[in-house]
Design an enzyme around this catalytic site. Structure first.
Site, PDB file in Angstrom:
ATOM      1  N   ALA A  63       0.890  -1.267   0.042  1.00  0.00           N
ATOM      2  CA  ALA A  63      -0.001   0.160  -0.023  1.00  0.00           C
ATOM      3  C   ALA A  63       1.004   1.151  -0.034  1.00  0.00           C
ATOM      4  O   ALA A  63       2.098   1.102   0.373  1.00  0.00           O
ATOM      5  CB  ALA A  63      -0.880   0.029   1.181  1.00  0.00           C
ATOM      6  N   GLY A 106       0.882  -5.229   0.690  1.00  0.00           N
ATOM      7  CA  GLY A 106      -0.480  -5.358  -0.182  1.00  0.00           C
ATOM      8  C   GLY A 106       0.061  -5.854  -1.413  1.00  0.00           C
ATOM      9  O   GLY A 106      -0.902  -6.220  -2.329  1.00  0.00           O
ATOM     10  N   GLU A 109      -0.331  -9.467  -1.033  1.00  0.00           N
ATOM     11  CA  GLU A 109      -1.847  -9.697  -0.730  1.00  0.00           C
ATOM     12  C   GLU A 109      -2.542  -9.663  -2.270  1.00  0.00           C
ATOM     13  O   GLU A 109      -3.219 -10.611  -2.526  1.00  0.00           O
ATOM     14  CB  GLU A 109      -2.340  -8.720   0.072  1.00  0.00           C
ATOM     15  CG  GLU A 109      -2.084  -8.800   1.689  1.00  0.00           C
ATOM     16  CD  GLU A 109      -2.467  -7.580   2.574  1.00  0.00           C
ATOM     17  OE1 GLU A 109      -2.029  -6.530   2.061  1.00  0.00           O
ATOM     18  OE2 GLU A 109      -3.046  -7.794   3.416  1.00  0.00           O
ATOM     19  N   GLU A 129       4.217  -5.333   7.356  1.00  0.00           N
ATOM     20  CA  GLU A 129       3.615  -4.391   7.730  1.00  0.00           C
ATOM     21  C   GLU A 129       3.824  -4.104   9.174  1.00  0.00           C
ATOM     22  O   GLU A 129       3.930  -3.057   9.913  1.00  0.00           O
ATOM     23  CB  GLU A 129       2.193  -4.925   7.777  1.00  0.00           C
ATOM     24  CG  GLU A 129       1.501  -4.760   6.536  1.00  0.00           C
ATOM     25  CD  GLU A 129       1.569  -5.870   5.521  1.00  0.00           C
ATOM     26  OE1 GLU A 129       2.308  -6.693   5.811  1.00  0.00           O
ATOM     27  OE2 GLU A 129       0.780  -6.017   4.419  1.00  0.00           O
TER      28      GLU A 129
HETATM   29  C1  3H9 Z   1       0.910  -2.250   3.511  1.00  0.00           C
HETATM   30  O1  3H9 Z   1       0.996  -2.829   2.350  1.00  0.00           O
HETATM   31  C2  3H9 Z   1      -0.485  -2.454   4.104  1.00  0.00           C
HETATM   32  C3  3H9 Z   1      -1.413  -3.700   3.334  1.00  0.00           C
HETATM   33  O2  3H9 Z   1      -1.534  -4.948   4.232  1.00  0.00           O
HETATM   34  C4  3H9 Z   1      -2.746  -2.917   2.874  1.00  0.00           C
HETATM   35  C5  3H9 Z   1      -3.517  -2.430   4.092  1.00  0.00           C
HETATM   36  C6  3H9 Z   1      -4.928  -2.145   3.565  1.00  0.00           C
HETATM   37  N1  3H9 Z   1       4.455   3.374  -0.046  1.00  0.00           N
HETATM   38  O3  3H9 Z   1      13.303   2.283   0.002  1.00  0.00           O
HETATM   39  P1  3H9 Z   1      13.505   2.880  -1.219  1.00  0.00           P
HETATM   40  C7  3H9 Z   1       9.143   5.178  -1.263  1.00  0.00           C
HETATM   41  S1  3H9 Z   1       1.882  -1.342   4.321  1.00  0.00           S
HETATM   42  C8  3H9 Z   1       4.944   4.656  -0.273  1.00  0.00           C
HETATM   43  O4  3H9 Z   1      14.801   3.827  -1.120  1.00  0.00           O
HETATM   44  P2  3H9 Z   1      14.751   0.499  -2.543  1.00  0.00           P
HETATM   45  C9  3H9 Z   1      10.501   5.491  -0.520  1.00  0.00           C
HETATM   46  O5  3H9 Z   1       9.866   6.514   0.523  1.00  0.00           O
HETATM   47  C10 3H9 Z   1       3.308  -1.344   3.034  1.00  0.00           C
HETATM   48  N2  3H9 Z   1       6.512   5.019  -0.520  1.00  0.00           N
HETATM   49  O6  3H9 Z   1      14.014   1.867  -2.479  1.00  0.00           O
HETATM   50  C11 3H9 Z   1      11.388   6.250  -1.241  1.00  0.00           C
HETATM   51  O7  3H9 Z   1      10.730   7.675  -1.742  1.00  0.00           O
HETATM   52  P3  3H9 Z   1      11.830   8.762  -1.778  1.00  0.00           P
HETATM   53  C12 3H9 Z   1       3.900  -2.591   3.097  1.00  0.00           C
HETATM   54  C13 3H9 Z   1       7.174   3.972  -0.737  1.00  0.00           C
HETATM   55  O8  3H9 Z   1      14.900  -0.031  -3.597  1.00  0.00           O
HETATM   56  C14 3H9 Z   1      11.323   5.501  -2.434  1.00  0.00           C
HETATM   57  O9  3H9 Z   1       9.906   4.809  -2.779  1.00  0.00           O
HETATM   58  N3  3H9 Z   1       5.239  -2.419   2.367  1.00  0.00           N
HETATM   59  C15 3H9 Z   1       6.581   2.682  -0.444  1.00  0.00           C
HETATM   60  O10 3H9 Z   1      15.782   0.741  -1.464  1.00  0.00           O
HETATM   61  C16 3H9 Z   1      12.154   4.377  -3.015  1.00  0.00           C
HETATM   62  O11 3H9 Z   1      12.395   3.480  -1.855  1.00  0.00           O
HETATM   63  C17 3H9 Z   1       6.300  -2.035   2.820  1.00  0.00           C
HETATM   64  O12 3H9 Z   1       6.487  -1.959   3.926  1.00  0.00           O
HETATM   65  C18 3H9 Z   1       5.298   2.536  -0.077  1.00  0.00           C
HETATM   66  N4  3H9 Z   1       5.060   1.215   0.242  1.00  0.00           N
HETATM   67  O13 3H9 Z   1      13.831  -0.551  -1.617  1.00  0.00           O
HETATM   68  C19 3H9 Z   1       7.574  -1.913   2.008  1.00  0.00           C
HETATM   69  N5  3H9 Z   1       8.008   1.948  -0.562  1.00  0.00           N
HETATM   70  O14 3H9 Z   1      12.809   8.419  -2.979  1.00  0.00           O
HETATM   71  C20 3H9 Z   1       8.159  -0.661   2.246  1.00  0.00           C
HETATM   72  C21 3H9 Z   1       8.765   2.831  -0.784  1.00  0.00           C
HETATM   73  O15 3H9 Z   1      10.924  10.037  -1.870  1.00  0.00           O
HETATM   74  N6  3H9 Z   1       9.294  -0.385   1.036  1.00  0.00           N
HETATM   75  N7  3H9 Z   1       8.326   3.903  -1.028  1.00  0.00           N
HETATM   76  O16 3H9 Z   1      12.732   8.877  -0.602  1.00  0.00           O
HETATM   77  C22 3H9 Z   1      10.533  -0.935   1.173  1.00  0.00           C
HETATM   78  O17 3H9 Z   1      10.826  -1.969   2.030  1.00  0.00           O
HETATM   79  C23 3H9 Z   1      11.496  -0.454   0.193  1.00  0.00           C
HETATM   80  O18 3H9 Z   1      11.131   0.697  -0.349  1.00  0.00           O
HETATM   81  C24 3H9 Z   1      11.687  -1.670  -1.010  1.00  0.00           C
HETATM   82  C25 3H9 Z   1      12.581  -0.958  -2.009  1.00  0.00           C
HETATM   83  C26 3H9 Z   1      12.236  -2.784  -0.531  1.00  0.00           C
HETATM   84  C27 3H9 Z   1      10.192  -1.957  -1.774  1.00  0.00           C
END
Ligand code: 3H9
Length: 696
Positions: A63, A106, A109, A129
């Site tokens: 999400a 998500g 999911e 999450e």
């Molecule tokens: C969820 O899914 C809840 C569900 O159950 C549904 C409920 C209804 N959203 O980390 P990076 C941004 S909760 C918004 O540097 P990498 C990040 O801030 C979610 N923004 O890249 C950054 O922005 P900026 C569960 C996001 O290659 C840019 O993208 N998911 C999100 O080193 C690049 O990110 C997670 O917890 C997001 N979901 O790593 C995963 N994700 O450039 C969270 C990233 O402006 N994300 N951004 O600073 C990660 O773990 C890492 O970003 C990922 C990539 C491994 C994907």
């Protein structure tokens, strides 16, 4: 199909591509686009099966976390992805999810609502999450146990660690690993399953059977231990338990309730703050985007002791060849031996291959120093001598970085003829493990050197935080008052164990005196001697630490410090230390009294906050979040409290100020006068988070 999704066709297979860079988060419009594409493909007679994949570097990272902030602030409706996923699952034609990069939260999911999942060999899937203080909220706690079994789902949802493609295949989350071109493999797979009745994950409940109370009990115990103090992991377990007790719909209903409870909690706010904070700190406002970044192709580390060895490992891990210099054969081989042992341990644990270890060792070239100086204790005279000598032999474009925790970078730089190339790189011990790197900006440090240091931090898999050149920079400058209060508290009547336990229970990785014992009491002793001339006369100073050091009690490494340590390094109360504290306190006329846990926590943590406010106002830290990240990554501050400054914001700055005023009354303004910034923000009803030093 809309601006976030593209629908194309390859013969009888429809391909839906998600395009919401950088990570294809499910921002508003993305689920709608996927749904519309699938519905269109389902209605197209020429299509027999559908492949969904992510454009760019990944499948779906979950999400959109920024949306959560808006929901909590009341600016957006609550998110309900369940109906969207149900339409995917109800599609009469097989939907194959083709996953590369990561399918997280998500994202997984969504993948599980599809009928099949094929993965690139390097793909990872997970329900992270809980790391944001929430739980899966789009059926993850219901579909994952149906695919992977209850035990694995409990682990993945309560601990949040992703798993690799191969494991996903073994567990039944993935149906096939595709070597080579993912899309081509996914299309071939889709052709194999076209025409078959698509299996719905929500109807597969054979893996739900047989999980008894003991399984959930064990998961809760593990979560309480590994995720100490956090509520989301326990909520995730509750939601999975609900999956085993009722229908899919009932389970989803319970999941939604728990999800919302978590989403609106302070813990979620804190963890989301930490998530964005880790990324925010890399952004330095006065560094233009086009600042030249020097590529670091080779490194040299002077000193092969604990820090030097750990730092050299960081370079080797990143594939950067590194010279490791020492003064004697003996010191050099001792240092190399420690490095080898560290790598061998990682190999033993299965986290590094033998070949990987050999490669890294080969990148480290041991070398005796050209001259007889000895690195690298915290001593200014020595540092200047070392820097002056290196200045004469290093190439002009060589960055000179000092791993110091207290010394004045400008003074070190003054020993060279290239002060613009001098920067502080404060690593934390153990340097090969801890992710924090304070990057200290001297008066003359050039923008190119700063930008290069930030880029290097990323390459070394560190989180670089910029700090101004103030004694102790961000982390250790704040640590001073924190450790001071810990010691004053024992002098005033708390026991060493009271102090350690109260802060451990607050969530710190360890109590302050336990931390000092681990770091080695001699380190602080040496620093105090160096800076004694700066102490203000008449201001209360801790009484006991120096006495312990004079007795040779340096903490864990000598078996005695604030506590006694057994052969397994377990702490035991030391009655001699208790007596020494009491005697010293009485000698100094300190009144001994019973001290509450609340006072222990407030004195220690608010000492951090007050000093943090000062260095924020001075511009030593760029933003409150930079301080928070330093404390989360370098000092064991609990992420679910968001860091000291965020914690103060959640308590409310007015209350924080009032408490500090009480301490000021009791202990005097020298120790406790409230930071002017704290006062101003509290009076204006504002927060540290909203404070921008550039606008002030
Ligand atoms: C969820 O899914 C809840 C569900 O159950 C549904 C409920 C209804 N959203 O980390 P990076 C941004 S909760 C918004 O540097 P990498 C990040 O801030 C979610 N923004 O890249 C950054 O922005 P900026 C569960 C996001 O290659 C840019 O993208 N998911 C999100 O080193 C690049 O990110 C997670 O917890 C997001 N979901 O790593 C995963 N994700 O450039 C969270 C990233 O402006 N994300 N951004 O600073 C990660 O773990 C890492 O970003 C990922 C990539 C491994 C994907």
């Amino acid at each position: 199909m809309n601006e976030f999704t593209k629908l194309t066709r390859q013969g009888d297979i429809a391909v839906v591509t998600i395009e919401n860079p950088p990570v294809n988060a499910l921002s508003p419009g993305v689920p709608e686009g996927i749904q519309a594409s699938i519905e269109a493909a389902a209605g197209d007679e020429a299509v027999r099966a559908i492949v969904v994949m992510g454009g760019g570097r990944t499948f779906i990272a979950g999400a959109d976390i920024r949306e959560f902030l808006k929901i909590v602030a009341g600016q957006r409706e609550r998110l309900n992805l369940l109906p969207f996923l149900r339409t995917i699952e109800d599609c009469p034609k097989p939907v194959v999810m083709a996953i590369h990069g990561t399918a997280l939260g998500g994202g997984l999911e969504t993948a599980m609502a599809g009928h099949y999942r094929v993965l690139a060999p390097s793909a990872q899937v997970g329900q992270p999450e809980v790391k944001l203080g929430i739980i899966p909220g789009a059926g993850g706690t219901q579909r994952l146990p149906r695919l992977a079994g209850v035990a694995k789902a409990l682990e993945m949802c309560s601990l949040g660690e992703p798993i690799a493609a191969q494991e996903a295949l073994q567990l039944g989350i993935a149906d096939r690993i595709i070597e080579g071109d993912l899309l081509a493999g996914a299309i071939a797979f889709a052709r194999e399953v076209a025409g078959k009745t698509p299996p719905k994950t929500r109807e597969r409940d054979e893996k739900l059977r047989g999980a008894g109370a003991a399984t959930f009990q064990a998961a809760r115990e593990q979560a309480r231990k590994i995720k100490r103090g956090q509520s989301a992991p326990l909520a995730a377990i509750d939601a999975i338990e609900a999956a085993t007790k009722g229908s899919f719909e009932q389970g989803c209903h319970r999941e939604t309730e728990l999800f919302n409870e978590c989403l609106f909690s302070t813990q979620a706010k804190a963890l989301i703050h930490a998530f964005f904070g880790e990324r925010e700190v890399a952004k330095i406002p006065d560094l233009p985007k086009d600042t030249r970044v020097l590529e670091v192709r080779r490194a040299a580390v002077i000193g092969a002791g604990t820090m030097g060895g750990g730092i050299a490992m960081n370079y080797a891990n990143a594939g950067i060849p590194v010279l490791l210099k020492e003064v004697s054969e003996e010191a050099l081989s001792r240092g190399l031996e420690v490095i080898r042992k560290n790598y061998a341990n990682t190999v033993k644990k299965g986290r590094l291959s033998q070949a990987g270890m050999d490669q890294r060792m080969a990148l480290i070239t041991p070398q005796l120093t050209y001259d007889g100086f000895e690195a690298v204790f915290e001593g200014m005279a020595l540092k200047k001598q070392v820097f002056a000598e290196i200045d004469t032999i290093a190439k002009p474009d060589c960055i000179l970085a000092s791993n110091t925790s207290y010394l004045d970078i400008d003074e070190i730089a003054s020993a060279t003829k290239r002060s613009e190339m001098v920067v502080g790189n404060h690593f934390f011990s153990p340097a090969n493990v801890m992710r924090l790197l304070e990057i200290v900006r001297g008066k003359a440090t050039s923008k190119a050197v700063l930008a290069s240091s930030m880029a290097l931090a990323k390459k070394l898999n560190k989180i670089g935080v910029l700090a101004g050149n103030s004694r102790g920079f961000i982390g250790n400058r704040m640590l001073g008052p924190y450790l001071r209060e810990a010691q004053f508290l024992v002098e005033e009547g708390a026991s060493v164990e009271d102090v350690n336990t109260a802060l451990y229970d607050f969530g710190m990785a360890m109590g302050p005196l336990a931390m000092s014992d681990l770091a080695g009491l001699d380190i602080g002793w040496r620093i105090r001697k160096e800076f004694r001339h700066l102490e203000k006369p008449g201001v209360r100073q801790p009484l006991v630490a120096d006495l312990l050091c004079e007795m040779g009690h340096f903490g864990q490494k000598t078996g005695r410090g604030w506590s006694r340590y057994d052969e397994n390094r377990r702490p035991l109360p030391d009655p001699d230390v208790a007596a020494l504290i009491e005697e010293s306190a009485r000698g100094a006329g300190i009144e001994r009294r019973k001290i509450s846990r609340e006072e222990i926590v407030d004195r220690a943590i608010l000492a951090l906050v007050n000093e943090g406010a000062r260095l924020l106002e001075e511009g030593v830290a760029l933003r409150a979040v930079d301080i928070d990240i330093v404390y989360l990554q370098g000092y064991g501050f609990p992420a679910w409290r968001g860091g000291p400054m965020f914690y103060a914001d959640t308590v409310g700055l007015r209350d924080v100020l009032a408490r500090i005023a009480e301490f000021e009354k009791r202990h005097g303004p020298e120790l406790w006068s409230p930071a002017p910034l704290l006062k101003r923000l509290a009076e204006a009803g504002q927060t540290f988070e909203s404070f921008d030093v550039r606008a002030a």
